[in-house]
Design a protein around this motif. Structure first.
Motif, PDB file in Angstrom:
ATOM      1  N   THR A   1      50.965 -36.186 -47.546  1.00  0.00           N
ATOM      2  CA  THR A   1      50.028 -35.109 -47.245  1.00  0.00           C
ATOM      3  C   THR A   1      49.671 -35.222 -45.768  1.00  0.00           C
ATOM      4  N   VAL A   2      48.923 -34.250 -45.274  1.00  0.00           N
ATOM      5  CA  VAL A   2      48.507 -34.269 -43.871  1.00  0.00           C
ATOM      6  C   VAL A   2      46.993 -34.161 -43.823  1.00  0.00           C
TER       7      VAL A   2
ATOM      8  N   ASP B   1      43.065 -34.310 -39.209  1.00  0.00           N
ATOM      9  CA  ASP B   1      43.372 -34.649 -37.819  1.00  0.00           C
ATOM     10  C   ASP B   1      44.863 -34.541 -37.507  1.00  0.00           C
ATOM     11  N   GLY B   2      45.664 -34.059 -38.497  1.00  0.00           N
ATOM     12  CA  GLY B   2      47.100 -33.915 -38.299  1.00  0.00           C
ATOM     13  C   GLY B   2      47.907 -35.152 -38.622  1.00  0.00           C
ATOM     14  N   GLN B   3      47.234 -36.246 -39.007  1.00  0.00           N
ATOM     15  CA  GLN B   3      47.918 -37.492 -39.312  1.00  0.00           C
ATOM     16  C   GLN B   3      48.605 -37.407 -40.677  1.00  0.00           C
ATOM     17  N   PRO B   4      49.935 -37.573 -40.738  1.00  0.00           N
ATOM     18  CA  PRO B   4      50.608 -37.630 -42.035  1.00  0.00           C
ATOM     19  C   PRO B   4      50.192 -38.895 -42.779  1.00  0.00           C
ATOM     20  N   ASP B   5      50.157 -38.801 -44.098  1.00  0.00           N
ATOM     21  CA  ASP B   5      49.810 -39.947 -44.938  1.00  0.00           C
ATOM     22  C   ASP B   5      50.768 -39.963 -46.113  1.00  0.00           C
ATOM     23  N   ALA B   6      51.500 -41.051 -46.280  1.00  0.00           N
ATOM     24  CA  ALA B   6      52.426 -41.203 -47.401  1.00  0.00           C
ATOM     25  C   ALA B   6      51.921 -42.323 -48.301  1.00  0.00           C
ATOM     26  N   VAL B   7      52.013 -42.080 -49.610  1.00  0.00           N
ATOM     27  CA  VAL B   7      51.480 -43.035 -50.565  1.00  0.00           C
ATOM     28  C   VAL B   7      52.333 -43.008 -51.832  1.00  0.00           C
ATOM     29  N   PRO B   8      52.567 -44.187 -52.439  1.00  0.00           N
ATOM     30  CA  PRO B   8      53.262 -44.188 -53.727  1.00  0.00           C
ATOM     31  C   PRO B   8      52.333 -43.650 -54.815  1.00  0.00           C
ATOM     32  N   VAL B   9      52.881 -42.848 -55.719  1.00  0.00           N
ATOM     33  CA  VAL B   9      52.083 -42.246 -56.787  1.00  0.00           C
ATOM     34  C   VAL B   9      52.873 -42.214 -58.085  1.00  0.00           C
ATOM     35  N   GLY B  10      52.162 -42.285 -59.195  1.00  0.00           N
ATOM     36  CA  GLY B  10      52.741 -41.954 -60.477  1.00  0.00           C
ATOM     37  C   GLY B  10      52.701 -40.448 -60.603  1.00  0.00           C
TER      38      GLY B  10
END
Length: 146
Positions: free
Chosen positions: A21-22, A25-34
């Motif tokens: 997601t973004v 502030d424009g910073q991308p964020d990646a996270v592991p999810v079920g």
């Protein structure tokens, strides 16, 4: 177009994905999810989901997301496979893996799948691998339940 039967079978056999997601502030964020997949849309839930960055990012209006579902059939020979999805997310209430709760519902717009048959990848066959790209038809979102 929609997902093929091979893609649906693969997606329904997997339990872990990576969601990007973004933030405001424009910073991308990646996270592991079920995730859950109903053949058309993806659902991301969790415990206290409103307290997560991914939910806050979507709630702030940053609804474009990327989702990657991948695995390794084998490391010797090297045999990766994946489905990548670009889409939009919205917050909904639904009954799912985490009971009746808030979820991110992801509607795919474009997806790519690669090597779902699980063929070994190597110097002798690297040129024979090409991703399958699908532009998904416009689908109306599921009704949100307050």
């Amino acid at each position: 177009m929609s997902f093929t039967s091979e893609e649906i079978a693969y997606l329904q056999s997997q339990h872990l994905a990576r969601l990007a997601t973004v933030g405001p502030d424009g910073q991308p964020d990646a996270v592991p999810v079920g995730f859950e997949f109903d053949g058309t849309r993806f659902y991301i839930g969790g415990h206290n989901p409103e307290n997560t960055r991914k939910f806050r990012n979507v709630a702030a209006g940053h609804t474009k997301v990327a989702l990657v579902i991948d695995d390794l059939v084998s490391t010797d020979p090297w045999t990766p496979r994946f489905v990548r999805v670009y889409g939009t997310a919205e917050l909904i209430s639904r009954a799912g893996r985490f009971d009746s709760a808030r979820y991110l519902e992801i509607t795919p717009h474009v997806s790519w799948s690669w090597n779902l048959a699980g063929q070994p990848f190597g110097p002798g066959n690297a040129g024979s691998f090409a991703p399958r790209r699908t532009v998904h038809t416009s689908q109306s979102p599921s009704p949100a339940v307050p």
